[in-house]
Design a protein around this motif. Structure first.
Motif, mmCIF file in Angstrom:
data_model
loop_
_atom_site.group_PDB
_atom_site.id
_atom_site.type_symbol
_atom_site.label_atom_id
_atom_site.label_comp_id
_atom_site.label_asym_id
_atom_site.label_seq_id
_atom_site.Cartn_x
_atom_site.Cartn_y
_atom_site.Cartn_z
ATOM 1 N N ALA A 65 2.589 1.722 -3.476
ATOM 2 C CA ALA A 65 1.623 2.035 -4.538
ATOM 3 C C ALA A 65 0.879 3.341 -4.277
ATOM 4 O O ALA A 65 0.381 3.971 -5.206
ATOM 5 C CB ALA A 65 0.628 0.888 -4.693
ATOM 6 N N HIS A 98 0.831 -1.207 0.000
ATOM 7 C CA HIS A 98 0.000 0.000 0.000
ATOM 8 C C HIS A 98 0.863 1.253 0.000
ATOM 9 O O HIS A 98 0.580 2.237 -0.701
ATOM 10 C CB HIS A 98 -0.917 0.001 1.227
ATOM 11 N N GLU A 104 -3.412 -1.849 -2.740
ATOM 12 C CA GLU A 104 -2.817 -2.786 -3.681
ATOM 13 C C GLU A 104 -2.424 -4.051 -2.928
ATOM 14 O O GLU A 104 -1.587 -4.013 -2.026
ATOM 15 C CB GLU A 104 -1.584 -2.180 -4.347
ATOM 16 N N LEU A 125 6.617 -4.736 -7.898
ATOM 17 C CA LEU A 125 6.611 -4.363 -6.480
ATOM 18 C C LEU A 125 7.464 -5.292 -5.618
ATOM 19 O O LEU A 125 7.877 -4.913 -4.520
ATOM 20 C CB LEU A 125 5.170 -4.369 -5.957
#
Length: 970
Positions: A344, A341, A348, A355
């Motif tokens: 992003a 999170h 997410e 990532l």
């Protein structure tokens, strides 16, 4: 009873909490003083445990200070005029709190629980402030009626106090009866404030009766209320709702709830790929993710009314050790989700390739020899997912025993039908499950840790989860002494090469921790991912799937998909050699160096232990060492070139080796992941197998060139039927090299096409046809030969959405180009519809007529695979003048890009080289393009200086393509 809550009698009424009906009436009715008294008495029953202690709370949000600021704004500006200022103060507090929590996460990147609770605490305080402001300042009511009361409940993940930075805020507003006008105003005002803070709010407003009715009807609502936590507002309304839920909704529905949650879980797993070892997992909803842990807690809480996961230990659903594993996995997954999170900047939950590197860096993973930081991070992730799978198994087994009320009934049935429970080699078999007869069964003889799986495979049984729990607990009993035990190794071989279902039994063995203990080299690749876009599973999962495919083919279950392997397997002399080689083919990945070479060393070490003799051991080691040879030859070399077959056979040496290698190659490719295996690969491997088999059988007594051409002409004539005269009438157009290079199927398509083009005096003729046997589309271009024809056609095919996977370039005796391209779409499927075939044809026509600006349009095309931009393959050019007697073979490795083939073939044209054939392979983000070339005089390129220039030109073409792609993306 003003709150409208029933005081149902019986075992599931308030008596289940030790409350007499008269007390329940007093609890829900009577004066406020009496209610307060009884609520105090029974508060421990109805309360939801508050959030765990959050360190340095005021650094996250100072509620008292913020309340004072809101009060000051109201006093100075009024409620209406001061609204924006209040929102600004709240937003500032939210941003400040999030920043503080992010800084804490950066300092302690694995503190998942603390961070999740901190996020919930921050939102709690803001909502409480908003509620008080709305009730006290916006819609104050001096003397509220009994119906003008609202309880705010945090539900879902927010109710558990587990929030990522951008999680939804799930709220339930509960009122005693149908919401009054005042209640509706207050709820609307609270929501508008929260929306102004850009929070994603999920909300519902229900009366007590509605909440009860809807919870009974809807599993989602029931689950949300199960997680309900008192947030703010009217405590009594909340207490009534909680009592009503446990009194009216839960009783008698426990087994149904568990069943529905399992159905829901299975459907979710299917959506997410149905494996906990997919290389881009969903941290929240994927198999082995947070939702699986939450599902366990939901079921335990619903059935046993526990307040926390820790209480599941007291209920016998977890051991202390398993609960620690639960907490460790949960904490790790919460940490990963928080980092996702944060990186992003939004909600997410997918741990995608782009990532994974960042999360690994944030969680302080570092590179190690043979294994990158991201691979080490993902290996730990999959180990936690594996633990979640184990916890799920043992938990559900105990839930089944406790909720099905079958223990006494099972004994009764067993006495009536003795065959229901039986004994096999000391193990208890009940309902298709094998179980250890005592808690110290494995301790008495650790070899039994392998034996139980061998019996399960032989008898077609499942392992009872309780016994799996015991095996996991006792796996450490497998010592070097046990690993050397001849009986233990024979039993392991019974599992590995089992005739029933070795795949699932090996997977159970792996999840119990026994597999990695018994074969430590396999334990090293347990949960190990390969950070690329080609491999879909971890190394251990890929290996187990390959063994499963081998078993399926042997049982005759995949004859249609794998006719060649199905035909070979019954003819094998060394069956168990193949199973061991499949187990060991990737065993040395992640060690640094060539895993094939290192794996052969492992084979020499472990095969004698498994009971294989010297000859079998050497054969396994050879298969592991050369397990990529056949695929590399079939997909990267021209198998119509006699030298290719000669070199391949020189390494294989025997028919038995060829058969073993062929089957190993097939299951290895097929087990990589969905969409990797296709008809074209099957065709290439079959052609290579047949050519090598013929050479091995005939030795050097192979048919001569002229005889091979004559035989092929006869077969083509048969295929052409009424048009068989074309074979002789066009004989002067095509030399022997064409007849040797192309297959009968391709020639049977080319000849009528060429004859029609000549009859019509066409300067350019393009034919597109779906060839079912190849699982691909064949594109034939016939026209006047001229320089640069190949690279223009290659670009045009890609602009039309196609990938060239094979190409053969011919110039016949009258100067006409006859170029054949094998084409598939980016997913490995053929173009078969009329519109697709026409699009291919039109694109090539426009390109050869210079109607399109090729390179810029190619650069703008999307990458063939999503997120491929996150990978870079080091460009590499290899020249081989020994692979063919007539051609220089050039192999180019590079990151797959839209204009790559076009640029490479253009560079070859600019270097005055003629391309005879091209063989294009894709391994996820990596493209491997092989070209068979000569100079303009038809000679090999053997000058060192010219090879250096050619290498530089190809590398420059790759770099220019990547730069142009980056520019187009901006």
């Amino acid at each position: 009873m003003p709150l409208g809550v029933s005081t149902a009698r019986g075992p599931f009424g308030y008596r289940r909490f030790g409350i007499e009906p008269r007390c329940a009436k007093a609890l829900l009715g009577g004066s406020a003083e009496m209610r307060a008294l009884h609520m105090a008495q029974f508060a421990p029953i109805f309360r939801i445990v508050s959030l765990p202690s959050i360190p340095r709370q005021r650094k996250i949000v100072d509620r008292r200070q913020l309340a004072s600021a809101i009060a000051r704004i109201v006093k100075e500006q009024g409620v209406s005029d001061g609204r924006q200022a209040i929102v600004a103060e709240l937003r500032k507090a939210l941003e400040s709190g999030r920043k503080e929590l992010m800084e804490r996460l950066a300092k302690r990147p694995g503190a998942g629980h603390e961070h999740a609770h901190g996020q919930a605490f921050l939102i709690d305080q803001l909502i409480r402030l908003v509620h008080d402001h709305v009730v006290d300042d916006v819609y104050p009511a001096g003397n509220r009626s009994s119906g003008e009361r609202i309880a705010l409940l945090a539900v879902g993940g927010y109710g558990r106090g587990e929030m990522a930075p951008y999680s939804d805020v799930d709220l339930a507003f509960i009122t005693p009866d149908k919401p009054t006008h005042w209640c509706e105003q207050v709820i609307e005002a609270i929501l508008y404030y929260l929306w102004d803070l850009n929070l994603q709010v999920g909300h519902s407003t229900r009366s007590l009766k509605e909440a009860s009715r809807m919870a009974k009807e809807d599993l989602t609502i029931r689950t949300a209320l199960l997680e309900g936590r008192f947030l703010w507002g009217d405590q009594e309304v909340y207490d009534a709702a909680s009592a009503q839920f446990w009194n009216e909704v839960v009783p008698g529905t426990e087994a149904v709830f568990v069943q529905e949650k399992l159905v829901e879980r299975n459907a979710r797993h299917k959506r997410m790929g149905d494996s906990r070892y997919v290389v881009e997992p969903n941290v929240k909803d994927g198999k082995g993710g947070l939702r699986d842990l939450q599902t366990l807690y939901w079921m335990g809480k619903y059935v046993h009314s526990v307040k926390s996961a820790a209480e599941l230990v007291k209920k016998g659903l977890f051991t202390e050790r398993e609960y620690r594993s639960f907490r460790r996995a949960e904490g790790f997954l919460l940490s990963v989700r928080a980092h996702l999170h944060t990186i992003a900047g939004r909600a997410e939950d997918r741990l995608t390739f782009d990532l994974q590197r960042e999360v690994a860096a944030r969680m302080n993973y570092a590179d190690r020899p043979g294994k990158s930081a991201v691979e080490r991070f993902m290996q730990f992730y999959f180990l936690q997912a594996k633990h979640v799978g184990h916890l799920t198994g043992v938990f559900l087994a105990h839930m089944e025993d406790q909720t099905a009320e079958k223990s006494r009934m099972a004994d009764f049935i067993a006495n009536m039908w003795p065959g229901k429970t039986r004994n096999v080699e000391g193990y208890v078999i009940t309902d298709g499950r094998i179980a250890a007869p005592s808690n110290d069964w494995f301790e008495q003889d650790p070899v039994r840790l392998v034996e139980i799986f061998a019996v399960a495979e032989r008898e077609g049984l499942e392992i009872h989860p309780g016994t799996t729990r015991m095996a996991r607990r006792d796996a450490a009993l497998i010592t070097a002494e046990v690993r050397k035990d001849a009986r233990a190794n024979a039993l392991f071989m019974d599992v590995l090469a089992g005739r029933n279902d070795p795949e699932n039994v090996l997977r159970w063995m792996n999840e119990a921790g026994v597999f990695g203990r018994f074969v430590p080299d396999f334990g090293k690749v347990n949960a190990q991912m390969q950070f690329d876009m080609y491999h879909h599973y971890t190394v251990d999962e890929h290996t187990i799937r390959a063994i499963g495919l081998l078993s399926e083919i042997e049982r005759g279950a995949l004859k249609e998909d794998h006719p060649l392997a199905s035909d070979i397997l019954p003819k094998l002399i060394n069956r168990r050699v193949l199973y061991v080689a499949t187990l060991l083919h990737d065993i040395a990945k992640g060690r640094g160096g060539d895993h094939s070479v290192l794996g052969a060393g492992v084979a020499h070490k472990v095969c004698p232990r498994f009971g294989l003799d010297k000859k079998e051991t050497e054969l396994v080691a050879w298969l592991v060492r050369f397990h990529l040879l056949m695929s590399a030859t079939a997909f990267k070399r021209d198998i119509s070139d006699p030298k290719t077959i000669t070199d391949f056979v020189a390494e294989v040496q025997s028919l038995e080796r060829l058969r073993l290698l062929t089957v190993l190659t097939i299951v290895d490719i097929r087990a990589v992941g969905p969409g990797i295996w296709n008809s074209w690969k099957r065709q290439l491997l079959s052609d290579l197998f047949e050519a090598a088999q013929q050479r091995l059988r005939l030795g050097h007594k192979t048919h001569g060139r002229a005889q091979r051409v004559a035989e092929k002409k006869e077969r083509v004539a048969e295929m052409l039927g009424d048009l068989d005269s074309l074979v002789t009438s066009l004989d002067d157009m095509f030399g022997d090299s064409y007849w040797i290079a192309e297959s009968e199927e391709v020639i049977a398509i080319n000849l009528p096409h060429y004859a029609a083009a000549r009859a019509g005096r066409h300067s350019l003729s393009i034919h597109t046809e779906f060839v079912e046997a190849l699982g691909a589309t064949m594109v034939t271009v016939i026209g006047d030969d001229h320089p640069g024809l190949f690279f223009r056609i290659a670009g045009a095919i890609h602009l039309a959405g196609g990938n060239i996977i094979d190409a053969r370039i011919h110039t016949n005796r009258v100067g006409k180009a006859v170029d054949n391209f094998i084409v598939q779409d980016p997913l490995g499927k053929p173009f078969s519809e009329a519109a697709q075939l026409m699009r291919l044809k039109k694109s090539i026509e426009d390109a050869l007529a210079n109607k399109i600006d090729m390179v810029p349009r190619l650069a703008k095309r999307p990458l063939k695979q999503v997120r491929a931009e996150n990978f870079r393959v080091a460009a590499n050019v290899v020249f081989d003048n020994d692979a063919s007697n007539r051609f220089t073979v050039i192999e180019v490795n590079a990151t797959d890009r839209p204009a790559l083939l076009n640029r490479l073939t253009r560079a070859l044209f600019e270097q005055s080289l003629l391309v005879n054939s091209a063989h294009i392979s894709h391994y996820g983000e990596r493209a491997v393009d092989t070209f068979y070339v000569t100079d303009l005089l038809g000679m090999k390129v053997d000058s060192a200086e010219r090879l250096r220039k050619l290498e530089r030109a190809l590398l420059d073409a790759i770099e220019a393509g990547e730069a142009e792609l980056a520019e187009a993306a901006q």
